[in-house]
Design a protein around this motif. Sequence first.
Motif, PDB file in Angstrom:
ATOM      1  N   VAL A 159       0.848  -1.185   0.000  1.00 20.47           N
ATOM      2  CA  VAL A 159       0.000   0.000   0.000  1.00 20.47           C
ATOM      3  C   VAL A 159       0.884   1.234   0.000  1.00 20.47           C
ATOM      4  CG1 VAL A 159      -1.702   1.338   1.303  1.00 20.47           C
ATOM      5  CG2 VAL A 159      -1.880  -1.171   1.193  1.00 20.47           C
ATOM      6  N   THR A 160       0.615   2.155  -0.922  1.00 17.89           N
ATOM      7  CA  THR A 160       1.300   3.446  -0.952  1.00 17.89           C
ATOM      8  C   THR A 160       0.322   4.513  -0.478  1.00 17.89           C
ATOM      9  OG1 THR A 160       2.676   2.752  -2.821  1.00 17.89           O
ATOM     10  CG2 THR A 160       2.549   5.116  -2.368  1.00 17.89           C
ATOM     11  N   TRP A 161       0.660   5.172   0.613  1.00 18.70           N
ATOM     12  CA  TRP A 161      -0.223   6.174   1.202  1.00 18.70           C
ATOM     13  C   TRP A 161      -0.057   7.506   0.475  1.00 18.70           C
ATOM     14  CZ3 TRP A 161      -3.612   3.980   4.387  1.00 18.70           C
ATOM     15  CH2 TRP A 161      -3.263   2.762   4.975  1.00 18.70           C
ATOM     16  N   PRO A 162      -0.988   8.437   0.659  1.00 18.41           N
ATOM     17  CA  PRO A 162      -0.904   9.714  -0.071  1.00 18.41           C
ATOM     18  C   PRO A 162       0.416  10.462   0.101  1.00 18.41           C
ATOM     19  CG  PRO A 162      -3.092   9.473   0.841  1.00 18.41           C
ATOM     20  CD  PRO A 162      -2.280   8.322   1.366  1.00 18.41           C
ATOM     21  N   ASP A 163       1.117  10.276   1.239  1.00 17.11           N
ATOM     22  CA  ASP A 163       2.382  10.981   1.441  1.00 17.11           C
ATOM     23  C   ASP A 163       3.565  10.249   0.802  1.00 17.11           C
ATOM     24  OD1 ASP A 163       2.784   8.823   3.108  1.00 17.11           O
ATOM     25  OD2 ASP A 163       3.085   9.994   4.933  1.00 17.11           O
ATOM     26  N   GLY A 164       3.311   9.125   0.122  1.00 20.10           N
ATOM     27  CA  GLY A 164       4.353   8.393  -0.581  1.00 20.10           C
ATOM     28  C   GLY A 164       4.966   7.247   0.192  1.00 20.10           C
ATOM     29  N   LYS A 165       4.713   7.148   1.484  1.00 13.74           N
ATOM     30  CA  LYS A 165       5.249   6.043   2.278  1.00 13.74           C
ATOM     31  C   LYS A 165       4.465   4.769   1.993  1.00 13.74           C
ATOM     32  CE  LYS A 165       7.006   9.049   5.941  1.00 13.74           C
ATOM     33  NZ  LYS A 165       6.951   9.405   7.373  1.00 13.74           N
ATOM     34  N   THR A 166       5.109   3.629   2.220  1.00 10.94           N
ATOM     35  CA  THR A 166       4.496   2.353   1.866  1.00 10.94           C
ATOM     36  C   THR A 166       4.352   1.443   3.077  1.00 10.94           C
ATOM     37  OG1 THR A 166       6.637   1.381   1.282  1.00 10.94           O
ATOM     38  CG2 THR A 166       5.402   2.465  -0.479  1.00 10.94           C
ATOM     39  N   THR A 167       3.407   0.531   2.955  1.00 13.48           N
ATOM     40  CA  THR A 167       3.157  -0.497   3.968  1.00 13.48           C
ATOM     41  C   THR A 167       3.011  -1.844   3.277  1.00 13.48           C
ATOM     42  OG1 THR A 167       2.034   1.036   5.461  1.00 13.48           O
ATOM     43  CG2 THR A 167       1.609  -1.305   5.787  1.00 13.48           C
TER      44      THR A 167
END
Length: 621
Positions: A598-606
Amino acid sequence: MAAQDGPAEPEIPDNDDVVGTAMKVSLSLLALMAAVGGILFVLKMSEPVVVPEKEEEPVLPQTRELPALEIPTVQFVDITDSAGIDFIHENGAGQGAAAEKLLPETMGGGGAFFDFDGDGDQDIICVNSAVWPWAPEQPDTVPTSALYENDGSGNFANVTVGSGLDVSFYGNGVACGDFDNDGLVDLYITAVGSNRLFRNTGEGKFKDISASANVSGADNGWSTGCGWFDYDLDGDLDLFVVNYIEWSREKDLSFGFKRDGTARAYGRPTEFRGTFPRLYRNDGAANFTDVSAEAGVQITNPDTGEPLAKSLGLTFADVNSDGRLDVVIANDTVQNLLLINQPDGTFMENASAAGIAFDNNGKARGAMGIDAACFRNSDSLGITIGNFANEMTALYVCQTPGLPVPIYRDEAVSNGIGPVTRVELTFGVMFADIDLDGRLDILSCNGHLEDDIQKVQASQHYEQPPQLLWNCGADYDNEFMVVPEEKVGADFTKRMVGRGATRADIDGDGDLDVLLLASGSTPRLLRNDQQTDNHWLRLHLTGSKSNRSAIGATARVTLPDDTVLTRTVMPTCSYQSQVELPLTFGLGDNENVKSVVVTWPDGKTTGVSVTAVDQLIEVAE
């Protein structure tokens, strides 16, 4: 005078003697060269001649055999009545002498799936319009929008009364999002007249805070599509609202629109002035600021200086892969708009440069609904737009992913969509993997404006059947094929005056069910009873640093064969409607997945651990 003594002058020969001597020398040299050339020629001819071996026939590549093409059976069952949906849309259209045929009567009919009570299942909001206040007959009970609570198995209870949504106004579209990040999904409803923001206060109650939040819009406006998105990436949801035309009853009647030279007809948007969209920045504490002008979203006609847009459909997508959501607007009879989000919080209009402003002949169409998705399981985004009757549905496909202003091409004709959608008047249109095979199909909701249109156009009908276009893959001549009635069911293909369309898994079985909304009639809730045995995976994302609804977050599921399925949390699509927030991934016959990121709106991933498929997984930022 006597000559002086000195060295003797050299004797200069006669010119004829010099020329003669030179000619003799030249002829001697030519004779010598000819003799040498003849000797070499004889020697060459005496050499043995080498005959090359016969070349082997070139090996041509084998023609790849494609699997037999069989359209899947995806039966839809109409459960509207049995599920408890008793909503009837009121468009205000009078009958007989009372029929003024005012243009807003043709455009209403939005709705959404959303989880208003936070219990994990998808509830329903159906947006209603109203009886005109000047109508000679007024109903005893005024029409209102309707709120339905899902019991988790696809059965619904009407919980409108006392909810705060039981107020009457001429509503059109709806946007669902948790703008204050309190865990409760709020509602924004557009209208002819003032728009409404309903804050979800919990326990099934909503409070109208439109005026205090500064998002009512103009009292004499006509707003249509709307949606929540975090354009400035500050962690809360901002609001974008599109408007149709400058309209009033007096202006509409003054034009004297006629269908066949005698009977009153609904008007054409070409006769009305366009309007600007509005962008409201979320400043927190339920306060919004209208930043439309300084953000650059108010586009004018370069020839007249007047507002260009006549907008109906709205969606958001990162069209150039820079991590910011852009705005794509479907306009009626004028060019579509593409507002590319800039790093400084402004927008640049680039629809013409990107190739989505017009059709392939450079003409504007009557654009209604819209959606965007990576339907080919690649980086190339596709944008589909439903258009007016006798104008095919568009499918703009990105040819240059990653460019600041990407180039799109309408591939509707080449991939099979164009010819089969040309006749219908398409309002709601959306991507959805209906058969869970991993490829996104296209579903459309259709219907005309005039109830007696067939009198003047034999090919047209007021009520029209919805369409399901099955995505069979880019390897085939027709990438999309119409699913026939024997495969999709008579409940699905039944004719209706279709407008909005939305999707959700209402009963927890993993496949997507559909709600089709109608103008002046009842909606149709269709349960998906597909029996393909395909596997699936559903993800419900919740933001923390990002907006709590996780709107704009993207999940990528990699299958064992390295196919990547990309889905973005983007409920704003279709026509004046919204879809559920959870993401559905059809996996086909795959019983496991290689990875989920998952890529969150701020660009970080999970990274998400998936130990089994055929389940819904909660993913927190």
